[in-house]
Design an enzyme around this catalytic site. Structure first.
Site, short mmCIF file in Angstrom:
data_model
loop_
_atom_site.label_atom_id
_atom_site.label_comp_id
_atom_site.label_asym_id
_atom_site.label_seq_id
_atom_site.Cartn_x
_atom_site.Cartn_y
_atom_site.Cartn_z
N PHE A 142 -44.45 36.15 133.31
CA PHE A 142 -45.82 36.50 132.96
C PHE A 142 -46.83 36.09 134.03
CE2 PHE A 142 -46.15 32.08 131.66
CZ PHE A 142 -47.50 31.78 131.75
N LYS A 143 -46.45 35.14 134.88
CA LYS A 143 -47.39 34.69 135.92
C LYS A 143 -47.79 35.84 136.86
CE LYS A 143 -47.10 30.42 134.47
NZ LYS A 143 -46.61 29.28 135.21
N ASP A 144 -46.94 36.87 136.98
CA ASP A 144 -47.28 38.00 137.83
C ASP A 144 -48.55 38.71 137.37
OD1 ASP A 144 -45.05 37.88 139.62
OD2 ASP A 144 -43.79 38.87 138.13
#
Length: 475
Positions: free
Chosen positions: A112-114
């Site tokens: 999810f950091k993307d």
């Protein structure tokens, strides 16, 4: 829109300024002077937008100093099909028990950091080009932030990345994603200790204003407000997709709850931002692992960060954090956005190692809608296996923590969303143990597991870190 510090010692600054600065110069965290708000009709006007278009509209409320057309171009590049090949960018997937997964792991590093980091890569490079400057990003990762940052900035000529990770605390896949990169501007530093140690070094460098200026130091951890604002977009997207089939009358009374696996409190803080901006979130449910400092806080009002030696190494390693940076932003809100009160309680925390904010419990639960729970190794094993057997969907261990806690907080008639953390391929060993099958690994990423790794091992030593940065920084 201007930005200030939670501790009151920062001259109001623009969005572009805080993107580059990261941590506030007084050691506090940057927050908006006021939170923007959209009414029902204004949110309805967003319904037909693509994800890049939605991101531009929401981020425009924060990045008022970036021209509208430019911001739209940055979002189109960040959320392109090359970076996020799944239709719609963020899919929703029902998994039974009145639960729906919000698919946040369709980006280049499968986490999810993307979702925020790809925007930061575009936005920071744009600001640097406009100013004719360069930046040396110093970050800390417990698993996924590092690879997301490195993939977002690996091709940006004005940026070098120094990423600190705790030795032996990440999965083999996470290490391979980071350490296999060969770009000369990417510097992986595996430090002794735990994530909280690495984060402490990051903050120490960011508050040494002479060192920060001399070496053009910036940050992309969620202490950088740009991360949190970009993450708030997918809460709007989730609401709009959950209500696509409803009538206008049904939408006006619609509420949903969200469960967020949480370590550093950035992802769920973005949900709090979205809630304050008008998204009808009934409950923000925090899912902790064995390092459940935040669960204790939201249950009791007592905040007791643990020492490094007391931070457990778990099978959901990206959440192995005992001192969550972003909780300062929320406590600032809880204390009426009063920097003097915030500074006083933070001094108390430094002096005694704990805070008693139990007098605010009613606000925590009823005004802001927070709830919480803890998931442990046996829970995530059981949850991964159960969801796979009943739906055929494989979960990574962090998302499994979220599903376990979400099941404890489902309310009749209130849809519950669980934010996906990563693809199960990043944690193949525990997924295989729990479900009896190996998660599929994309061929191009599977090659990374056998690629040579480039990493510098370092003692838990701030002076050694300073020397390494000084020697290798862009100048």
């Amino acid at each position: 829109m201007q930005y200030v510090s939670t501790r009151g010692g920062m001259t109001p600054a623009s969005f572009s300024d805080v993107l580059i600065e990261g941590l506030a110069p007084d050691g506090g965290l940057v927050v908006p002077e006021r939170m923007p708000h959209l009414d029902f009709d204004e949110i309805e006007n967003l319904r037909k937008l693509t994800y890049p278009q939605l991101a531009a509209q929401i981020l425009r409320l924060f990045a008022t100093d970036i021209p509208r057309e430019t911001l739209s171009e940055l979002c189109e590049r960040a959320y392109s099909s090359a970076n996020f090949p799944t239709e719609g960018v963020v899919p929703l997937k029902p998994i039974g028990d009145d639960l729906t997964l919000l698919g946040l792991s369709e980006g280049p590093t499968l986490a999810f950091k993307d979702m925020a980091m790809q925007f930061l890569g575009q936005a920071i490079e744009h600001v640097l080009e406009q100013r004719g400057e360069h930046l040396n990003i110093v970050g800390a990762t417990s698993g996924d932030t590092g690879s997301a940052a490195e993939y977002a900035f690996r091709d940006k000529p004005n940026v070098a990345v120094f990423m600190l990770s705790p030795q032996g605390r990440m999965s083999p896949f996470q290490r391979a994603q980071m350490y296999s990169l060969t770009e000369p501007t990417i510097h992986n530093i595996a430090m002794e200790g735990v994530f909280d140690d690495a984060q402490a070094h990051l903050k120490a460098l960011a508050t040494d204003l002479e060192f920060k200026k001399r070496h053009s130091i910036g940050a992309v951890n969620s202490i950088n407000l740009g991360r949190v604002t970009a993450q708030s977009v997918y809460y709007f997207w989730a609401y709009l997709r959950l209500t696509d089939a409803l009538s206008d009358d049904q939408r006006e009374s619609f509420e949903f709850s969200v469960t967020v696996p949480s370590g550093n409190f950035g992802n769920i803080l973005a949900g709090h931002f979205a809630q304050q901006m008008g998204v009808p979130i009934r409950r923000l449910v925090l899912a902790a692992n064995e390092n459940n400092v935040l669960d204790e806080f939201f249950r009791t009002g007592a905040y007791r960060p643990r020492a490094s030696a007391e931070t457990h190494a778990t099978s959901s390693p990206s959440m192995d954090i005992s001192r969550a940076s972003n909780i300062e932003r929320f406590i600032f809100e809880l204390l009426g956005r009063d920097p003097e009160k915030l500074s006083a309680v933070w001094k108390q925390l430094d002096d005694t190692g704990e805070l008693d904010l139990s007098e605010h419990l009613d606000d925590l639960h009823n005004k802001y809608g927070f709830a919480s729970g803890t998931s442990r190794h046996d829970d995530r094993i059981a949850t991964i296996g159960d969801v796979y057997r009943s739906t055929g969907v494989l979960l990574d261990p962090h998302t499994a923590d979220g599903v376990k806690v979400a099941r404890e907080h489902v309310e009749a008639g209130v849809p519950m969303l669980v934010l996906e953390t990563a693809k199960p391929a990043k944690f193949a060993e525990i997924v295989r143990e729990a479900a009896g099958v190996a998660p599929e690994v994309p061929a191009e990423l599977a090659k990374l597991l056998d690629a040579p790794q480039h990493v510098v091992k370092m003692a838990n030593d701030e002076e050694a870190l300073r020397a390494y940065i000084a020697e290798n920084a862009l100048s």
